[in-house]
Motif scaffolding. Structure first.
Motif, PDB file in Angstrom:
ATOM      1  N   PRO A  44      25.703  34.594  13.364  1.00  0.00           N
ATOM      2  CA  PRO A  44      24.716  33.516  13.295  1.00  0.00           C
ATOM      3  C   PRO A  44      23.442  34.016  12.610  1.00  0.00           C
ATOM      4  CG  PRO A  44      25.611  33.739  15.528  1.00  0.00           C
ATOM      5  CD  PRO A  44      26.047  34.934  14.763  1.00  0.00           C
ATOM      6  N   ALA A  45      22.725  33.112  11.973  1.00  0.00           N
ATOM      7  CA  ALA A  45      21.467  33.480  11.333  1.00  0.00           C
ATOM      8  C   ALA A  45      20.414  33.768  12.403  1.00  0.00           C
ATOM      9  CB  ALA A  45      20.990  32.361  10.418  1.00  0.00           C
ATOM     10  N   VAL A  46      19.811  34.938  12.331  1.00  0.00           N
ATOM     11  CA  VAL A  46      18.735  35.341  13.240  1.00  0.00           C
ATOM     12  C   VAL A  46      17.690  36.068  12.409  1.00  0.00           C
ATOM     13  CG1 VAL A  46      18.120  36.577  15.344  1.00  0.00           C
ATOM     14  CG2 VAL A  46      20.449  35.698  15.074  1.00  0.00           C
TER      15      VAL A  46
ATOM     16  N   GLY B 295      16.185  35.321   9.801  1.00  0.00           N
ATOM     17  CA  GLY B 295      16.380  35.229   8.363  1.00  0.00           C
ATOM     18  C   GLY B 295      17.460  36.119   7.805  1.00  0.00           C
ATOM     19  N   GLN B 296      18.333  36.671   8.662  1.00  0.00           N
ATOM     20  CA  GLN B 296      19.412  37.531   8.188  1.00  0.00           C
ATOM     21  C   GLN B 296      20.743  37.089   8.760  1.00  0.00           C
ATOM     22  OE1 GLN B 296      21.271  40.151  10.146  1.00  0.00           O
ATOM     23  NE2 GLN B 296      20.466  39.150  11.993  1.00  0.00           N
ATOM     24  N   VAL B 297      21.798  37.321   7.992  1.00  0.00           N
ATOM     25  CA  VAL B 297      23.173  37.081   8.413  1.00  0.00           C
ATOM     26  C   VAL B 297      23.980  38.307   8.017  1.00  0.00           C
ATOM     27  CG1 VAL B 297      25.284  35.800   7.842  1.00  0.00           C
ATOM     28  CG2 VAL B 297      23.185  34.561   8.381  1.00  0.00           C
ATOM     29  N   ARG B 298      24.880  38.726   8.901  1.00  0.00           N
ATOM     30  CA  ARG B 298      25.740  39.874   8.603  1.00  0.00           C
ATOM     31  C   ARG B 298      27.173  39.401   8.408  1.00  0.00           C
ATOM     32  NH1 ARG B 298      24.683  42.404  12.715  1.00  0.00           N
ATOM     33  NH2 ARG B 298      26.622  42.405  13.898  1.00  0.00           N
ATOM     34  N   VAL B 299      27.761  39.752   7.283  1.00  0.00           N
ATOM     35  CA  VAL B 299      29.149  39.414   6.979  1.00  0.00           C
ATOM     36  C   VAL B 299      30.069  40.394   7.707  1.00  0.00           C
ATOM     37  CG1 VAL B 299      30.888  39.256   5.150  1.00  0.00           C
ATOM     38  CG2 VAL B 299      28.547  38.451   4.735  1.00  0.00           C
ATOM     39  N   GLY B 300      31.131  39.870   8.307  1.00  0.00           N
ATOM     40  CA  GLY B 300      32.116  40.710   8.970  1.00  0.00           C
ATOM     41  C   GLY B 300      32.679  40.007  10.196  1.00  0.00           C
ATOM     42  N   PRO B 301      33.894  40.310  10.589  1.00  0.00           N
ATOM     43  CA  PRO B 301      34.785  41.239   9.895  1.00  0.00           C
ATOM     44  C   PRO B 301      35.421  40.596   8.666  1.00  0.00           C
ATOM     45  CG  PRO B 301      35.933  40.242  11.755  1.00  0.00           C
ATOM     46  CD  PRO B 301      34.512  39.739  11.805  1.00  0.00           C
TER      47      PRO B 301
ATOM     48  N   ARG C 180      18.418  34.527   2.846  1.00  0.00           N
ATOM     49  CA  ARG C 180      18.317  35.426   1.705  1.00  0.00           C
ATOM     50  C   ARG C 180      18.635  36.878   2.050  1.00  0.00           C
ATOM     51  NH1 ARG C 180      19.309  31.771  -0.386  1.00  0.00           N
ATOM     52  NH2 ARG C 180      18.219  30.477  -1.916  1.00  0.00           N
ATOM     53  N   GLU C 181      18.679  37.209   3.325  1.00  0.00           N
ATOM     54  CA  GLU C 181      18.997  38.579   3.749  1.00  0.00           C
ATOM     55  C   GLU C 181      20.447  38.585   4.219  1.00  0.00           C
ATOM     56  OE1 GLU C 181      16.814  42.411   4.778  1.00  0.00           O
ATOM     57  OE2 GLU C 181      16.761  40.859   3.251  1.00  0.00           O
ATOM     58  N   VAL C 182      21.369  38.946   3.321  1.00  0.00           N
ATOM     59  CA  VAL C 182      22.798  38.956   3.623  1.00  0.00           C
ATOM     60  C   VAL C 182      23.244  40.417   3.672  1.00  0.00           C
ATOM     61  CG1 VAL C 182      25.053  38.000   3.073  1.00  0.00           C
ATOM     62  CG2 VAL C 182      22.980  36.830   2.291  1.00  0.00           C
TER      63      VAL C 182
END
Length: 303
Positions: free
Chosen positions: A211-213, A215-221, A251-253
Motif C-alpha cells: 500500500p502507498a505510505v 508517498g512510497q510504494v514497494r514492488v514485490g513479490p 513517485r517513490e517506487v
C-alpha cells in the motif's frame, strides 16, 4: 551516547506520533518500517504473529535520530545507525533482556549491530541474505513485450495467489510472516497483485505492491513459476505494475532484490530501477550454537 537514550514501547500509536515524522523523512531507506507499521495499524498488532510487536527510537537533543521495530518471532529491523548508535542499541536491548534472533538493516548498520550484539549478548552473527534496495528512475518497458496482458488479481484468484505465494516463499528460503491465504486476502483487498496472463486468461507471472505510505510504494513479490521463466513475463508484469503505481501519483517506487540473483538485478536495472543501498540479514546464535528467542525466525522482510 548512553543505552538509555533509546526507549522501547509496545504502543504503536505513541511510537508513530513520536517517530513517524522521522520515518517519513526517508521513505526509501525506511520503506519496511513504514509499510509494516501501516499494516499493524490497519490490520491489528497480531498481523505477523501472536506476540505483541516492540518499537523503539533514539532521541538526542529533542530529535529522533533512529528507530527500530520487531514483530516476533521475526528479526529486528533497524534504520541506519552509526557504529556508536548500534552499540548503544545493542546495550539497551541486552539490558532489557529482549530476544533478538537476528537483524535486518543497511549493510554498515547490520555489520555494526552484529558486532555490538556479540559484545553485549554473546551471540555470534552469521549472514543469511544480502539484498539491494532499488528506486525507480525512468521507467523503460523491456522489449520485446511477450504476448498477453496485465490484470489486477481479484477474489476469484485467491487460490492461485495463495499457491504462488507459497511457492515464492519456499523458493526464497523464507518463513512466511502470514499464511498464504491471509496474504492473498490482504493483497486482494487493495488490488495489491497484478498478473501477466496469456491471451486466453492463464496467469503466467505476478507482481505485488505494498500500500502507498508516505508517498512510497514497494514492488514485490515478483514471481514466475520455474517452467515459465526466461520468456519475459516477469519483466512485463513488473513494468506494468510500476506504470500503474506511477499513474496513481506515487513517485517513490522501490523494490528489493537478492544480490545473489543476477538475473533479477539485471532485469530491474533495465526497467529503470537504480541502486539505493545494500541490506544484510544476520542470524544470531549464542555460544552453544542455538538461536535465542522463540521458534524459527525468518530473515525475510515482512510483506
Amino acid at each position: 551516547m548512553r543505552p538509555d537514550d533509546w526507549y522501547s514501547t509496545q504502543d504503536l500509536t505513541g511510537f508513530l506520533a513520536h517517530a513517524g515524522g522521522f520515518l517519513r523523512s526517508r521513505p526509501d531507506l525506511h520503506t519496511v518500517a513504514l509499510t509494516v507499521t501501516e499494516t499493524l495499524r490497519t490490520n491489528g498488532l497480531r498481523s505477523y504473529g501472536d506476540e505483541a510487536p516492540v518499537f523503539g527510537a533514539l532521541e538526542l537533543d529533542g530529535q529522533v535520530r533512529a528507530a527500530y521495530f520487531r514483530t516476533p518471532p521475526y528479526h529486528l529491523n533497524v534504520t541506519p545507525l552509526t557504529p556508536e548508535e548500534a552499540d548503544s542499541l545493542a546495550a539497551h536491548l541486552a539490558a532489557l533482556g529482549q530476544a533478538v534472533p537476528g537483524v535486518i538493516a543497511a549493510r554498515e548498520t547490520a555489520e555494526a549491530f552484529s558486532a555490538a550484539w556479540r559484545r553485549h549478548a554473546g551471540a555470534r552473527g552469521t549472514v543469511r541474505q544480502r539484498q539491494r534496495l532499488y528506486r525507480l528512475g525512468n521507467l523503460t518497458v523491456p522489449q520485446p513485450v511477450p504476448a498477453g496482458r496485465a490484470r489486477v488479481a481479484g477474489t476469484t484468484d485467491r487460490e492461485q495467489l495463495s499457491r504462488w505465494h507459497g511457492e515464492f516463499v519456499e523458493a526464497a528460503g523464507h518463513v512466511a510472516a502470514r499464511g498464504d491465504g491471509a496474504w492473498a486476502d490482504s493483497r486482494i483487498s487493495y488490488g495489491g497483485v497484478t498478473f501477466w496472463e496469456s491471451e486466453d486468461g492463464t496467469p503466467l507471472a505476478m507482481a505485488g505492491v505494498s500500500p502507498a505510505v508516505a508517498g512510497q510504494v514497494r514492488v514485490g513479490p515478483v514471481y514466475t513459476p520455474a517452467p515459465l521463466r526466461g520468456r519475459g513475463y516477469g519483466g512485463a508484469v513488473t513494468a506494468s505494475v510500476t506504470r500503474a503505481v506511477l499513474a496513481s501519483g506515487v513517485r517513490e517506487v522501490l523494490l528489493f532484490t537478492d544480490l545473489d540473483n543476477r538475473t533479477s538485478n539485471g532485469l530491474y536495472q533495465r526497467i529503470g530501477y537504480r541502486a539505493v543501498a545494500d541490506f544484510v540479514t544476520y542470524d544470531f546464535r549464542d555460544g552453544r550454537g542455538s538461536r535465542p528467542g522463540e521458534g524459527p525466525a525468518s530473515g525475510a522482510l515482512p510483506s
